[in-house]
Design an enzyme around this catalytic site. Structure first.
Site, PDB file in Angstrom:
ATOM      1  N   ASP A   1      -0.229  -4.121   6.203  1.00  0.00           N
ATOM      2  CA  ASP A   1      -0.882  -3.664   7.429  1.00  0.00           C
ATOM      3  C   ASP A   1      -2.313  -4.163   7.568  1.00  0.00           C
ATOM      4  O   ASP A   1      -3.106  -3.599   8.311  1.00  0.00           O
ATOM      5  CB  ASP A   1      -0.872  -2.135   7.488  1.00  0.00           C
ATOM      6  CG  ASP A   1       0.495  -1.582   7.849  1.00  0.00           C
ATOM      7  OD1 ASP A   1       1.429  -2.369   8.067  1.00  0.00           O
ATOM      8  OD2 ASP A   1       0.631  -0.348   7.890  1.00  0.00           O
TER       9      ASP A   1
ATOM     10  N   HIS B   1       1.282   3.941   2.092  1.00  0.00           N
ATOM     11  CA  HIS B   1       1.771   4.680   3.267  1.00  0.00           C
ATOM     12  C   HIS B   1       3.292   4.774   3.260  1.00  0.00           C
ATOM     13  O   HIS B   1       3.992   3.823   2.906  1.00  0.00           O
ATOM     14  CB  HIS B   1       1.290   4.031   4.559  1.00  0.00           C
ATOM     15  CG  HIS B   1      -0.159   4.284   4.841  1.00  0.00           C
ATOM     16  ND1 HIS B   1      -0.872   3.540   5.746  1.00  0.00           N
ATOM     17  CD2 HIS B   1      -1.025   5.199   4.327  1.00  0.00           C
ATOM     18  CE1 HIS B   1      -2.123   3.993   5.787  1.00  0.00           C
ATOM     19  NE2 HIS B   1      -2.236   4.989   4.936  1.00  0.00           N
TER      20      HIS B   1
ATOM     21  N   ASP C   1       5.542   4.645   5.460  1.00  0.00           N
ATOM     22  CA  ASP C   1       6.324   3.648   6.195  1.00  0.00           C
ATOM     23  C   ASP C   1       6.371   2.289   5.484  1.00  0.00           C
ATOM     24  O   ASP C   1       6.880   1.309   6.024  1.00  0.00           O
ATOM     25  CB  ASP C   1       5.839   3.508   7.645  1.00  0.00           C
ATOM     26  CG  ASP C   1       4.426   2.997   7.776  1.00  0.00           C
ATOM     27  OD1 ASP C   1       3.618   3.158   6.838  1.00  0.00           O
ATOM     28  OD2 ASP C   1       4.106   2.421   8.832  1.00  0.00           O
ATOM     29  N   HIS C   2       5.879   2.254   4.243  1.00  0.00           N
ATOM     30  CA  HIS C   2       5.979   1.057   3.398  1.00  0.00           C
ATOM     31  C   HIS C   2       6.596   1.359   2.034  1.00  0.00           C
ATOM     32  O   HIS C   2       6.987   0.433   1.324  1.00  0.00           O
ATOM     33  CB  HIS C   2       4.606   0.417   3.226  1.00  0.00           C
ATOM     34  CG  HIS C   2       4.099  -0.165   4.507  1.00  0.00           C
ATOM     35  ND1 HIS C   2       4.214  -1.493   4.826  1.00  0.00           N
ATOM     36  CD2 HIS C   2       3.526   0.429   5.583  1.00  0.00           C
ATOM     37  CE1 HIS C   2       3.723  -1.705   6.032  1.00  0.00           C
ATOM     38  NE2 HIS C   2       3.298  -0.541   6.514  1.00  0.00           N
TER      39      HIS C   2
ATOM     40  N   HIS D   1       4.409  -4.921  10.503  1.00  0.00           N
ATOM     41  CA  HIS D   1       4.899  -4.302  11.737  1.00  0.00           C
ATOM     42  C   HIS D   1       5.059  -5.358  12.823  1.00  0.00           C
ATOM     43  O   HIS D   1       4.418  -6.395  12.782  1.00  0.00           O
ATOM     44  CB  HIS D   1       3.922  -3.238  12.254  1.00  0.00           C
ATOM     45  CG  HIS D   1       3.811  -2.046  11.375  1.00  0.00           C
ATOM     46  ND1 HIS D   1       4.643  -0.965  11.464  1.00  0.00           N
ATOM     47  CD2 HIS D   1       2.945  -1.775  10.367  1.00  0.00           C
ATOM     48  CE1 HIS D   1       4.301  -0.070  10.556  1.00  0.00           C
ATOM     49  NE2 HIS D   1       3.276  -0.535   9.875  1.00  0.00           N
TER      50      HIS D   1
ATOM     51  N   HIS E   1       0.847  -1.191   0.000  1.00  0.00           N
ATOM     52  CA  HIS E   1       0.000   0.000   0.000  1.00  0.00           C
ATOM     53  C   HIS E   1       0.885   1.245   0.000  1.00  0.00           C
ATOM     54  O   HIS E   1       2.102   1.138   0.058  1.00  0.00           O
ATOM     55  CB  HIS E   1      -0.991  -0.005   1.163  1.00  0.00           C
ATOM     56  CG  HIS E   1      -0.386   0.026   2.531  1.00  0.00           C
ATOM     57  ND1 HIS E   1       0.344  -1.009   3.063  1.00  0.00           N
ATOM     58  CD2 HIS E   1      -0.405   0.986   3.498  1.00  0.00           C
ATOM     59  CE1 HIS E   1       0.743  -0.701   4.279  1.00  0.00           C
ATOM     60  NE2 HIS E   1       0.298   0.513   4.575  1.00  0.00           N
TER      61      HIS E   1
ATOM     62  N   HIS F   1      -7.529  -1.264   5.647  1.00  0.00           N
ATOM     63  CA  HIS F   1      -6.516  -0.331   6.159  1.00  0.00           C
ATOM     64  C   HIS F   1      -6.420   0.859   5.205  1.00  0.00           C
ATOM     65  O   HIS F   1      -6.462   2.010   5.630  1.00  0.00           O
ATOM     66  CB  HIS F   1      -5.182  -1.048   6.289  1.00  0.00           C
ATOM     67  CG  HIS F   1      -4.058  -0.201   6.783  1.00  0.00           C
ATOM     68  ND1 HIS F   1      -4.041   0.344   8.050  1.00  0.00           N
ATOM     69  CD2 HIS F   1      -2.905   0.204   6.181  1.00  0.00           C
ATOM     70  CE1 HIS F   1      -2.927   1.051   8.204  1.00  0.00           C
ATOM     71  NE2 HIS F   1      -2.225   0.980   7.088  1.00  0.00           N
TER      72      HIS F   1
END
Length: 172
Positions: A131, A56, A58-59, A169, A54, A112
């Site tokens: 996520d 975001h 942090d990915h 995570h 996805h 998400h």
């Protein structure tokens, strides 16, 4: 196929999927480039593909640096083509993507985010859920609905019980 877990940021995981014979790899959700580069360089690998579950940061935070350094191709959901940085290859629900000896089925698993996908390496019985699913729960609902998340979790639940799940995570 070997899976190497790479810790990123404070609680993220990126995964290198390695073809040990050809010394090539894919990386799933590189939140930052440096730990990925360190492993690739120390193990004499070639990074061919960047798989994003996805959009975001942090990915996908390492996409640009990794793509520039290794001339890798970024793969992501067609519905997120305007949100995943440097995307090259658009995939869709139930599509099988295959390059070199990497073969994965794509599952659109919204909840998400609206464009969240999972990469199911079905021959190896491994799925990368980003996520959507964690060790002790599921991701927060940002763009999707609770009904979508429930349906997405049920898609994953229908996989064979010996499927290994790799989440985005570490919250345990």
């Amino acid at each position: 196929m070997k899976i190497q877990i790479i810790r990123c940021l404070q609680d993220n995981y990126s995964y290198l999927i390695i073809d040990e014979k050809k010394r090539i790899a894919c990386v799933v959700d590189p939140s930052e480039a440096k730990p990925i580069i360190n492993f690739i360089e120390n193990n004499n690998l070639k990074l061919k593909y960047i798989l994003n579950t996805h959009h975001h940061f942090d990915h996908v935070g390492g996409n640009l640096e990794l793509k520039t350094k290794y001339n890798s191709k970024v793969i992501g959901f067609k519905g997120d083509k305007d949100r995943i940085p440097e995307i090259d290859i658009l995939v869709e629900d139930n599509q099988t993507w295959k390059e070199h000896d990497f073969e994965t089925k794509i599952y659109h698993i919204p909840g998400h985010t609206s464009g969240h996908i999972a990469f199911h390496f079905f021959k190896e019985k491994k799925i990368f859920t980003g996520d959507t699913l964690f060790s002790l729960g599921c991701g927060r609902i940002f763009e999707g609905t609770y009904q979508q998340m429930y349906a997405s979790l049920n898609k994953i639940k229908k996989l064979p019980q010996d499927t290994e799940i790799y989440c985005g995570h570490e919250y345990t």
